[in-house]
Write an enzyme that holds these catalytic residues in place. Structure first.
Site, PDB file in Angstrom:
ATOM      1  N   GLU A   1      -5.149  -8.616   0.915  1.00 25.28           N
ATOM      2  CA  GLU A   1      -5.802  -8.230   2.175  1.00 25.28           C
ATOM      3  C   GLU A   1      -7.280  -8.030   1.916  1.00 25.28           C
ATOM      4  O   GLU A   1      -7.667  -7.408   0.921  1.00 25.28           O
ATOM      5  CB  GLU A   1      -5.258  -6.914   2.756  1.00 25.28           C
ATOM      6  CG  GLU A   1      -3.930  -7.013   3.438  1.00 25.28           C
ATOM      7  CD  GLU A   1      -3.488  -5.687   4.049  1.00 25.28           C
ATOM      8  OE1 GLU A   1      -4.355  -4.880   4.463  1.00 25.28           O
ATOM      9  OE2 GLU A   1      -2.266  -5.457   4.094  1.00 25.28           O
TER      10      GLU A   1
ATOM     11  N   GLU B   1       0.805  -1.219   0.000  1.00 24.82           N
ATOM     12  CA  GLU B   1       0.000   0.000   0.000  1.00 24.82           C
ATOM     13  C   GLU B   1       0.842   1.274   0.000  1.00 24.82           C
ATOM     14  O   GLU B   1       0.794   2.063   0.963  1.00 24.82           O
ATOM     15  CB  GLU B   1      -0.966   0.012   1.192  1.00 24.82           C
ATOM     16  CG  GLU B   1      -1.928  -1.164   1.203  1.00 24.82           C
ATOM     17  CD  GLU B   1      -2.924  -1.108   2.358  1.00 24.82           C
ATOM     18  OE1 GLU B   1      -2.838  -0.178   3.181  1.00 24.82           O
ATOM     19  OE2 GLU B   1      -3.781  -2.002   2.427  1.00 24.82           O
TER      20      GLU B   1
HETATM   21  O1  IFM Z   1      -4.103  -2.811   9.247  1.00 27.18           O
HETATM   22  C1  IFM Z   1      -4.046  -2.363   7.934  1.00 27.18           C
HETATM   23  C2  IFM Z   1      -2.872  -2.969   7.199  1.00 27.18           C
HETATM   24  O2  IFM Z   1      -1.670  -2.739   7.836  1.00 27.18           O
HETATM   25  C3  IFM Z   1      -2.781  -2.390   5.810  1.00 27.18           C
HETATM   26  N1  IFM Z   1      -4.035  -2.493   5.120  1.00 27.18           N
HETATM   27  C4  IFM Z   1      -5.219  -2.069   5.801  1.00 27.18           C
HETATM   28  C5  IFM Z   1      -5.296  -2.707   7.179  1.00 27.18           C
HETATM   29  C6  IFM Z   1      -6.571  -2.244   7.902  1.00 27.18           C
HETATM   30  O3  IFM Z   1      -6.577  -0.858   8.043  1.00 27.18           O
END
Ligand code: IFM
Length: 489
Positions: free
Chosen positions: A391, A186
Site C-alpha cells: 500500500e 496492518e
Molecule cells: O484505508 C486504509 C487501509 O485500509 C489500510 N491502510 C491505510 C489506508 C489509508 O488509511
C-alpha cells in the site's frame, strides 16, 4: 506468473532525459479492502463484522457513514476489473470478508462454509484472470466476524485458531488462480486502534487487551501460514505490516529512547516474532506495567515464527518522535486520530511533534525518504525476504472540475516521488517485487467515512459513477511504459 524474482537490477536505462525505469518483471497493481468497497453487507449469506457494528454505533464514524453500500463493488466488480484492465495493471490486491465465508463461525467452531460467499470471490478471481490481472488475496483486512468479538475477539487465542481454518478454506478454493495469500493487513491497526485507542472497531480502550491482540494476531499469522502451506503447497504466503520510519526531528541522541520505544511497538513487536521467533525484550520491559505477556504460551513462538515468502510494506508518511520534557503540553500529532486514549502503550515519555511542509488530506506529512529507508532496513536486517509495497498513496480533497475530469496533481506528485523512493531502494539491492497503489477507488476510509478520498478513480457517492482521475491516467502511463518513470509531471 507476475511475481517472479528480479535478478538484474538495471533501473538506470533512460527512456527520456532524466527518466528511470523499474525492473522488467516488476508487478504493478492497486489495492482495496472488502469492507471499504463491497457494500451488500446483508447479501450472499454474509453476517455482521465488527465494522458493521462499529459504523452503526453513533459517533464512531464521521458523518454517520457505514459500509452498507460503500462503492457497491459487490455488484459492480466487473466494471471495476474492466477499469483495471484499461489501466494496464498486472496485479490486484483484494481482501476477502471473513463473514462472507464462514458466517456462523463461533470461538470453538468454524461453522459451515458459505458457498455463496466463495462463489462471489471465485467470480471476481475469474474476471481478473480473464483480464490478465494476477490477484493477491488478503485474508484479514479488519472485518472480524462479530460473533468472534463477542467471545473476546483478538484477545482470545481461539480467534487465531479459527482464522487459520478459514484461511485454509479460502486458499483451497481460490488456488491455483490465486498464488499469493497475505494473512493479515496492518495488525498494528487491528490491535492498537481497535483495542487501545478505540478509534477503530471494536472500539475498546484496554491497553492490556491491545497487547494480547498483538500476540494473537502474530499467532494468527503463524497458524494461518502453516495451514495455507499445508493446503496449497505452491502458495506464496505474505504478511502486510504498516511499518514506520521512526526518527527524531533533529536526530538528537536525547530522543533515542523515544525512537526505540516507538520502533519497538510499531515495527519490532511484529517483525521479531514472525521473522526471528522471539519478542523484543525491550518492548516486554516497556509494557510490563500493563501486562506480563502471560498470554504467550509455551510453544507459541515456534508457531508464530513463519517467515513470509513476501513481506508487504504499507507506507504513507514518516513517524517523527521526540522525548517529551514534561514542562509543556505534550504534542500528540501521531496521525492516527484524535483520542483521549493512546495507541502508544509504554511510550509515556514520547511526543509526536507537528511536522512542517506538505501534508495530505489526512494531515499526514509527506516524506518519501521513509519508504526508501524502510525497504533498505528490511533488506539489511532480513536479507533474503522478498518485499512488496502493498500500500502507498494519498488522500486529497478531489473535486470534479468543469471539464468533468479530476485534476489531482498533488496525488500525481506524491506517487511520482514515492515510486522514485522505491527505485532508490531497488538500485541499492532491496528485493522489491511490486507496488500496489492505495487505492483503486475512493472508498470508506474507516472512522473518516467517505470524507477522505484515496482513489485514483473518483466515486460520485450519489450515483456511484466512476471517473478516472488524472493520477489514474498518469499511473497507467507508467505501467504501460513498462515502469518508465518520467522525471517530472
Ligand atoms: O484505508 C486504509 C487501509 O485500509 C489500510 N491502510 C491505510 C489506508 C489509508 O488509511
Amino acid at each position: 506468473m507476475v511475481f517472479t524474482s528480479v535478478d538484474a537490477v538495471d533501473t538506470q536505462q533512460q527512456d527520456e532525459p532524466g527518466g528511470r525505469r523499474f525492473p522488467a518483471n516488476f508487478a504493478w497493481g492497486s489495492a482495496t479492502a472488502a469492507y471499504q468497497i463491497e457494500g451488500a453487507v446483508a447479501e450472499g449469506g454474509r453476517t455482521p463484522s465488527i465494522w458493521d457494528t462499529f459504523s452503526h454505533t453513533p459517533g464512531k464514524v464521521a458523518g454517520g457513514d457505514t459500509g452498507d453500500v460503500a462503492v457497491d463493488h459487490f455488484h459492480r466488480f466487473r466494471e471495476d476489473v474492466a477499469i483495471m484492465r484499461e489501466l494496464g495493471l498486472t496485479t490486484y490486491r483484494m481482501s476477502v470478508a471473513w463473514p462472507r465465508i464462514t458466517p456462523d463461525v463461533g470461538p470453538d467452531d468454524l461453522g459451515p462454509v458459505n458457498q455463496q460467499g466463495l462463489a462471489f470471490y471465485r467470480a471476481l478471481v475469474d474476471e481478473l484472470v480473464a483480464a490478465g490481472i494476477e490477484p493477491a488475496v488478503t485474508l484479514y483486512h479488519w472485518d472480524l466476524p462479530q460473533a468472534l468479538e463477542d467471545a473476546g475477539g483478538w484477545t482470545d487465542r481461539r480467534t487465531a485458531q479459527r482464522f487459520a481454518e478459514y484461511a485454509a478454506v479460502v486458499a483451497t478454493a481460490l488456488a491455483p488462480d490465486v498464488q499469493t495469500f497475505i494473512t493479515l493487513n496492518e495488525p498494528w491497526c487491528s490491535a492498537y486502534l481497535g483495542y487501545a485507542s478505540g478509534v477503530h472497531a471494536p472500539g475498546r480502550q484496554e491497553p492490556a487487551s491491545a497487547l494480547s491482540a498483538v500476540h494473537h494476531l502474530n499467532l494468527a499469522h503463524g497458524l494461518a501460514s502453516s495451514a495455507i502451506r499445508a493446503a496449497v503447497p505452491t502458495a506464496r504466503v505474505g504478511l502486510t505490516l504498516n511499518l514506520a520510519w521512526v526518527h527524531s526531528p533533529a536526530g538528537e541522541t536525547a530522543d533515542d529512547d523515544a525512537v526505540r520505544r516507538v520502533d519497538g511497538l510499531q515495527n519490532r513487536v511484529f517483525l521479531d516474532p514472525v521473522l526471528n521467533g522471539r519478542y523484543p525484550a525491550d518492548v516486554l520491559a516497556d509494557t510490563s506495567e500493563v501486562t506480563d505477556w502471560s498470554f504467550v504460551l509455551d510453544g507459541d513462538l515456534e508457531l508464530v515464527h513463519q517467515v513470509p515468502d513476501v513481506l508487504g510494506v504499507n507506507y504513507y508518511s514518516p513517524t517523527v518522535v521526540r522525548q517529551w520534557d514534561g514542562d509543556r503540553p505534550r504534542e500528540t500529532a501521531d496521525g492516527h486520530g484524535d483520542t483521549s486514549a493512546t495507541p502508544w502503550i509504554g511510550c509515556d515519555g514520547v511526543e509526536f511533534p507537528e511536522q512542517p511542509g506538505r501534508h495530505t488530506d489526512m494531515g499526514w506529512p509527506i516524506d518519501p525518504r521513509g519508504l526508501t529507508e524502510l525497504l533498505l532496513r528490511l533488506h539489511r536486517e532480513h536479507p533474503g525476504v522478498d518485499l512488496m509495497v502493498t500500500e502507498n498513496g494519498a488522500a486529497f480533497p478531489d473535486v470534479v472540475a468543469a471539464d468533468g475530469q479530476v485534476h489531482d496533481q498533488d496525488r500525481v506528485d506524491y506517487l511520482r516521488d514515492h515510486l522514485g523512493a522505491v527505485l532508490d531502494a531497488i538500485e541499492v539491492g532491496a528485493p522489491v517485487r511490486g507496488y500496489f497503489l492505495w487505492s483503486l477507488l475512493d472508498n470508506f476510509e474507516w472512522s473518516f467515512g467517505y470524507s477522505k478520498r484515496f482513489g485514483i478513480v473518483h466515486i460520485d457517492y450519489d450515483t456511484l459513477v466512476r471517473t478516472l482521475k488524472d493520477s489514474a491516467h498518469w499511473y497507467s502511463a507508467v505501467v504501460k511504459a513498462g515502469g518508465a518513470l518520467p522525471a517530472d509531471g
